[in-house]
Design an enzyme around this catalytic site. Sequence first.
Site, mmCIF file in Angstrom:
data_model
loop_
_atom_site.group_PDB
_atom_site.id
_atom_site.type_symbol
_atom_site.label_atom_id
_atom_site.label_comp_id
_atom_site.label_asym_id
_atom_site.label_seq_id
_atom_site.Cartn_x
_atom_site.Cartn_y
_atom_site.Cartn_z
ATOM 1 C CD GLU A 39 -2.657 -1.187 2.591
ATOM 2 O OE1 GLU A 39 -3.406 -2.150 2.753
ATOM 3 O OE2 GLU A 39 -2.526 -0.268 3.424
ATOM 4 C CB CYS A 60 2.324 7.097 4.016
ATOM 5 S SG CYS A 60 2.451 5.805 5.217
ATOM 6 C CB CYS A 114 5.515 -6.217 9.027
ATOM 7 S SG CYS A 114 6.622 -5.603 10.322
ATOM 8 C CB CYS A 158 2.203 -4.665 15.993
ATOM 9 S SG CYS A 158 3.919 -4.094 16.092
ATOM 10 C CB CYS A 209 -0.126 -3.638 12.921
ATOM 11 S SG CYS A 209 0.510 -3.331 11.267
ATOM 12 C CB CYS A 223 0.082 0.289 8.738
ATOM 13 S SG CYS A 223 1.290 -0.933 8.516
HETATM 14 N N1 SAH Z 1 6.998 -0.678 11.217
HETATM 15 C C1 SAH Z 1 7.141 0.694 11.493
HETATM 16 C C2 SAH Z 1 6.593 1.602 10.405
HETATM 17 C C3 SAH Z 1 5.299 1.167 9.768
HETATM 18 S S1 SAH Z 1 3.887 1.187 10.837
HETATM 19 C C4 SAH Z 1 6.544 1.053 12.853
HETATM 20 O O1 SAH Z 1 5.869 0.214 13.441
HETATM 21 O O2 SAH Z 1 6.812 2.155 13.312
HETATM 22 C C5 SAH Z 1 3.608 2.947 10.967
HETATM 23 C C6 SAH Z 1 2.739 3.355 12.130
HETATM 24 O O3 SAH Z 1 1.402 2.876 11.939
HETATM 25 C C7 SAH Z 1 3.228 2.797 13.463
HETATM 26 O O4 SAH Z 1 3.374 3.807 14.427
HETATM 27 C C8 SAH Z 1 2.127 1.841 13.823
HETATM 28 O O5 SAH Z 1 1.992 1.715 15.200
HETATM 29 C C9 SAH Z 1 0.900 2.479 13.194
HETATM 30 N N2 SAH Z 1 -0.210 1.538 13.084
HETATM 31 C C10 SAH Z 1 -0.182 0.229 12.742
HETATM 32 N N3 SAH Z 1 -1.420 -0.303 12.802
HETATM 33 C C11 SAH Z 1 -2.252 0.681 13.187
HETATM 34 C C12 SAH Z 1 -3.656 0.757 13.438
HETATM 35 N N4 SAH Z 1 -4.437 -0.316 13.287
HETATM 36 N N5 SAH Z 1 -4.169 1.927 13.819
HETATM 37 C C13 SAH Z 1 -3.378 3.025 13.968
HETATM 38 N N6 SAH Z 1 -2.050 3.027 13.740
HETATM 39 C C14 SAH Z 1 -1.488 1.864 13.365
HETATM 40 FE FE1 SF4 Z 2 5.289 -4.138 11.505
HETATM 41 FE FE2 SF4 Z 2 2.824 -3.109 11.697
HETATM 42 FE FE3 SF4 Z 2 4.292 -3.480 13.898
HETATM 43 FE FE4 SF4 Z 2 5.008 -1.533 12.147
HETATM 44 S S1 SF4 Z 2 3.114 -1.627 13.349
HETATM 45 S S2 SF4 Z 2 6.337 -3.052 13.132
HETATM 46 S S3 SF4 Z 2 4.376 -2.528 10.209
HETATM 47 S S4 SF4 Z 2 3.556 -5.105 12.531
#
Ligand code: SAH
Ligand code: SF4
Length: 353
Positions: A91, A110, A117, A121, A124, A336
Amino acid sequence: MPYLYDLSLRELESHVQTLAAPSYRARQVWEWAYRHLAPSYDEMQNVPASLRARLAQDLPFPALTVVHELVSDDALTRKRLIRLHDGKLIEGVLMRYDPRSDSRGRATVCVSSQAGCAIGCVFCATGQGGFERNLSAGEILAQIIGFAREQPLTNVVFMGMGEPMANYREVWRAIETLNAPEGIGMAARHITISTVGLVPSINKLAGESLQVGLAVSLHAPDEALRERLIPTAHRFPLPDIIDACRAYIAKTGRRVTFEYCLMDGVNDSTEQARALAALLAGVLCHVNLIPVNPTANSGIHRPARSRSIAFQRELVARGIPCTVRVEKGVEISAACGQLRSETGMVAVIDARS
Ligand code: SAH
Ligand code: SF4
């Protein structure tokens, strides 16, 4: 096979020389690619046709296809689902800001740095889908250039799919090309890498000559909760991450952004805000509170607005600059990895394939 966008100008010069052409041809191609944002070699009329044909074979333009594009209700955010040459889906998002706002005239892309990944998380969508592969520098640049052809860009943030620090080499190559004065020439301070906190890579970033911005995703003020939200977090405990950020600040003089995804009843209490303030005391930083965009079946919800504001107030009262992120494109699932994981699309306006 490498793409044209995978090469530095020096590497392109060497390649052109192996084809018995003068090295200034490389600079011509480079300017077409990055100054004029040409979509193919056909446009490069001042380069001999035979050389163009050979380069198109050796160093093609990246094969990225926009499968869908969603546009937010205010038309300021556009989110693309993009297919790579091997069918993997990523994306890319363009966020423009209302000209009347503080961020006047900003247009931020972005980008994704990986397909999937490995960090996992729990909140995410990308992390829940698992890891597929790293993107090449050329595939990262192609996402940016795709948007740049439509409108001038001011900023790039590595906050799309993937963990950019786990693909450092290709991310850095993309940044060098993005910054190169002979091409797009985007200032390093307008580029930000967001990381979940890979300490060795934060240290490496601090030593680079190009000073790009650093954003670190914290999401919890204590180790136990952080490890529940980020299953691989034990590899880099919170104190080590904060130490690495202090070292980065000492070396670069730059403020670090801490991202904190607010989840209802999980990490959004005022006690947790106070613990976060204690953790960050004396660190030159800004905290970006992101009300979570709930993903399917995660059981994680967005807090009431009043809770986000109360959390913010606790931090500000303790001298930590802090904002609650203005939601961009919530209705088009701009967080994301969410578009890829959805089956129902909201407003498909583009279905080139
Ligand atoms: N992997 C890196 C960069 C990509 S994610 C990281 O984790 O920082 C970029 C941002 O999107 C991160 O701060 C992450 O916490 C946020 N993010 C991921 N899933 C999300 C969600 N469901 N709602 C809001 N923010 C989210
Ligand atoms: Fe990976 Fe999503 Fe966690 Fe960023 S927020 S490190 S993209 S799993």
